[in-house]
Design a protein around this motif. Sequence first.
Motif, PDB file in Angstrom:
ATOM      1  N   MET A 295     -25.207 -13.631  39.444  1.00 11.91           N
ATOM      2  CA  MET A 295     -25.359 -14.121  40.813  1.00 11.91           C
ATOM      3  C   MET A 295     -24.112 -14.923  41.192  1.00 11.91           C
ATOM      4  N   ARG A 296     -23.637 -14.700  42.420  1.00 10.38           N
ATOM      5  CA  ARG A 296     -22.372 -15.298  42.848  1.00 10.38           C
ATOM      6  C   ARG A 296     -22.588 -16.110  44.117  1.00 10.38           C
ATOM      7  N   ALA A 297     -21.873 -17.238  44.221  1.00 10.96           N
ATOM      8  CA  ALA A 297     -21.910 -18.080  45.418  1.00 10.96           C
ATOM      9  C   ALA A 297     -20.519 -18.138  46.015  1.00 10.96           C
ATOM     10  N   VAL A 298     -20.458 -18.243  47.339  1.00  8.85           N
ATOM     11  CA  VAL A 298     -19.184 -18.403  48.038  1.00  8.85           C
ATOM     12  C   VAL A 298     -19.286 -19.613  48.956  1.00  8.85           C
ATOM     13  N   PHE A 299     -18.403 -20.572  48.782  1.00  4.79           N
ATOM     14  CA  PHE A 299     -18.238 -21.685  49.713  1.00  4.79           C
ATOM     15  C   PHE A 299     -17.360 -21.131  50.823  1.00  4.79           C
ATOM     16  N   VAL A 300     -17.966 -20.814  51.968  1.00  5.71           N
ATOM     17  CA  VAL A 300     -17.300 -19.955  52.948  1.00  5.71           C
ATOM     18  C   VAL A 300     -16.290 -20.681  53.826  1.00  5.71           C
ATOM     19  N   ASP A 301     -16.411 -22.016  53.967  1.00  9.53           N
ATOM     20  CA  ASP A 301     -15.576 -22.707  54.959  1.00  9.53           C
ATOM     21  C   ASP A 301     -15.103 -24.064  54.436  1.00  9.53           C
ATOM     22  N   ALA A 302     -14.527 -24.054  53.255  1.00 11.19           N
ATOM     23  CA  ALA A 302     -14.116 -25.309  52.615  1.00 11.19           C
ATOM     24  C   ALA A 302     -12.808 -25.829  53.198  1.00 11.19           C
ATOM     25  N   ASN A 303     -12.817 -27.091  53.646  1.00 12.92           N
ATOM     26  CA  ASN A 303     -11.540 -27.723  53.966  1.00 12.92           C
ATOM     27  C   ASN A 303     -10.864 -28.128  52.656  1.00 12.92           C
ATOM     28  N   ASP A 304      -9.626 -28.571  52.745  1.00  5.78           N
ATOM     29  CA  ASP A 304      -8.884 -28.857  51.516  1.00  5.78           C
ATOM     30  C   ASP A 304      -9.570 -29.920  50.668  1.00  5.78           C
ATOM     31  N   SER A 305     -10.142 -30.927  51.324  1.00 11.85           N
ATOM     32  CA  SER A 305     -10.783 -32.013  50.591  1.00 11.85           C
ATOM     33  C   SER A 305     -12.006 -31.530  49.830  1.00 11.85           C
TER      34      SER A 305
ATOM     35  N   ALA B  48     -12.793 -28.465  49.103  1.00 14.12           N
ATOM     36  CA  ALA B  48     -12.391 -27.456  48.119  1.00 14.12           C
ATOM     37  C   ALA B  48     -11.974 -28.123  46.814  1.00 14.12           C
ATOM     38  N   ALA B  49     -11.185 -29.179  46.924  1.00  8.63           N
ATOM     39  CA  ALA B  49     -10.730 -29.889  45.727  1.00  8.63           C
ATOM     40  C   ALA B  49     -11.897 -30.525  44.986  1.00  8.63           C
ATOM     41  N   VAL B  50     -12.836 -31.104  45.734  1.00  7.86           N
ATOM     42  CA  VAL B  50     -14.005 -31.717  45.109  1.00  7.86           C
ATOM     43  C   VAL B  50     -14.827 -30.650  44.384  1.00  7.86           C
ATOM     44  N   THR B  51     -15.021 -29.506  45.031  1.00  6.76           N
ATOM     45  CA  THR B  51     -15.803 -28.426  44.416  1.00  6.76           C
ATOM     46  C   THR B  51     -15.171 -27.952  43.127  1.00  6.76           C
ATOM     47  N   GLU B  52     -13.872 -27.709  43.164  1.00  2.96           N
ATOM     48  CA  GLU B  52     -13.182 -27.216  41.970  1.00  2.96           C
ATOM     49  C   GLU B  52     -13.203 -28.258  40.853  1.00  2.96           C
ATOM     50  N   LYS B  53     -13.229 -29.541  41.221  1.00  2.00           N
ATOM     51  CA  LYS B  53     -13.300 -30.616  40.235  1.00  2.00           C
ATOM     52  C   LYS B  53     -14.659 -30.676  39.554  1.00  2.00           C
ATOM     53  N   LEU B  54     -15.719 -30.397  40.316  1.00  2.00           N
ATOM     54  CA  LEU B  54     -17.074 -30.619  39.815  1.00  2.00           C
ATOM     55  C   LEU B  54     -17.733 -29.391  39.198  1.00  2.00           C
ATOM     56  N   ILE B  55     -17.132 -28.221  39.360  1.00  2.00           N
ATOM     57  CA  ILE B  55     -17.709 -27.020  38.746  1.00  2.00           C
ATOM     58  C   ILE B  55     -17.632 -27.130  37.230  1.00  2.00           C
TER      59      ILE B  55
ATOM     60  N   ASP C 264     -21.337 -22.973  34.837  1.00  2.00           N
ATOM     61  CA  ASP C 264     -21.961 -22.831  36.143  1.00  2.00           C
ATOM     62  C   ASP C 264     -21.935 -21.386  36.624  1.00  2.00           C
ATOM     63  N   PRO C 265     -22.837 -21.051  37.584  1.00  2.00           N
ATOM     64  CA  PRO C 265     -22.706 -19.748  38.257  1.00  2.00           C
ATOM     65  C   PRO C 265     -21.323 -19.649  38.903  1.00  2.00           C
ATOM     66  N   LYS C 266     -20.863 -18.420  39.083  1.00  2.00           N
ATOM     67  CA  LYS C 266     -19.546 -18.221  39.685  1.00  2.00           C
ATOM     68  C   LYS C 266     -19.570 -18.699  41.137  1.00  2.00           C
ATOM     69  N   VAL C 267     -18.652 -19.592  41.473  1.00  2.00           N
ATOM     70  CA  VAL C 267     -18.522 -20.100  42.839  1.00  2.00           C
ATOM     71  C   VAL C 267     -17.104 -19.812  43.327  1.00  2.00           C
ATOM     72  N   VAL C 268     -17.006 -19.012  44.369  1.00  2.99           N
ATOM     73  CA  VAL C 268     -15.720 -18.694  44.987  1.00  2.99           C
ATOM     74  C   VAL C 268     -15.510 -19.666  46.144  1.00  2.99           C
ATOM     75  N   VAL C 269     -14.369 -20.322  46.182  1.00  2.21           N
ATOM     76  CA  VAL C 269     -14.070 -21.292  47.238  1.00  2.21           C
ATOM     77  C   VAL C 269     -13.094 -20.657  48.228  1.00  2.21           C
ATOM     78  N   ASN C 270     -13.569 -20.455  49.450  1.00  8.76           N
ATOM     79  CA  ASN C 270     -12.728 -19.910  50.510  1.00  8.76           C
ATOM     80  C   ASN C 270     -12.086 -21.060  51.271  1.00  8.76           C
ATOM     81  N   ARG C 271     -10.810 -21.280  51.061  1.00  4.94           N
ATOM     82  CA  ARG C 271     -10.104 -22.398  51.695  1.00  4.94           C
ATOM     83  C   ARG C 271      -9.675 -22.034  53.114  1.00  4.94           C
ATOM     84  N   ASN C 272     -10.659 -21.806  53.945  1.00  2.76           N
ATOM     85  CA  ASN C 272     -10.405 -21.527  55.362  1.00  2.76           C
ATOM     86  C   ASN C 272     -11.504 -22.199  56.172  1.00  2.76           C
ATOM     87  N   ALA C 273     -11.237 -23.421  56.580  1.00  2.00           N
ATOM     88  CA  ALA C 273     -12.246 -24.202  57.286  1.00  2.00           C
ATOM     89  C   ALA C 273     -12.514 -23.677  58.691  1.00  2.00           C
TER      90      ALA C 273
END
Length: 305
Positions: free
Chosen positions: A1-11, A13-20, A24-33
């Motif tokens: 099962m995959r998750a996508v953070f669809v509208d991450a701002n830079d801040s 996005a950085a927090v998400t990548e730090k806390l994964i 964890d399940p695969k989380v793709v961070v789309n850096r396009n707010a």
Amino acid sequence: MRAVFVDANDSLAAVTEKLIRPNDPKVVVNRNASVTSEQLPDVLDGAEIAIIDHTHLPVEIAAQCRGLKHVVFLGTGARSYMNPEALAERGIAVHIIKGYGDTAVAECAIALMWSAAKGFARMDREMRAGNWLRSNGIELTGKTIGLIGFGGIAAEAARIAAGSGMKVLAWNRTPKTHSGVEFVSLEKLLAESHVVSLHLLLNDDTKNFLSAERIAVMRPGVILINTARGAVVDEGAMIEALRSGHIGHAGLDVFVTEPLPADHVLTTLPNVTLSAHSAFRTPEASDNLINAALDHCRRIVTTGH
């Protein structure tokens, strides 16, 4: 099962990548707010979980997102961006996050209250324009603050206000008790409070909750604070009360239209302090928010719901 953070701002996005975590399940961070609703099917690309911060998800767009079964909305105001019931009918569950920014939002409400009472924003504007404007402030010690809606944010605001020597009144749609807080009727709260702070979720019952009729009941010269949602106040009635002075000052972090248009009448009124829907924006709240979103994803993968 995959998750996508669809509208991450830079801040975020950085927090998400730090806390994964590694497992964890695969989380793709789309850096396009600024991703649009129409782009969501391509951004999700078949993912079962969408993590959404601020992008609208109409039902017709959700229907094009193959595989989508869960939406994790970063906050409590999902209804401003999607229709949870209509999505549920299509088999898509919407999960919200409560409590992550209670202290941050409460501190913002109290800061807006103090700024309104002392006139800091207006003096700052005038001094930058070369004018030595000195204004009389209001002492809040011994004054009454009325909290409309009493959840985690209001409880934190009550703690801070009581620590400042204020009397705390509250009204809630369902009965509650809280140490140091007197729960009263809405009419009594509006009539007696020197400061009224709104802490209601926005739904069909609370839209325009602070109506012209209820504003008229408020103490003349009252300070109004809104860190909830702009639409819980009848904006036109509030503006008229600000112009007449019935509302002495408004400290607003939320608006009916966001971003607030540059030519909006609220930007022209001297007795308004404006904040750009940023009450929740602290590093501590961001960590709480993303941790809670990832916990949703972990639970969904483990339990399926």
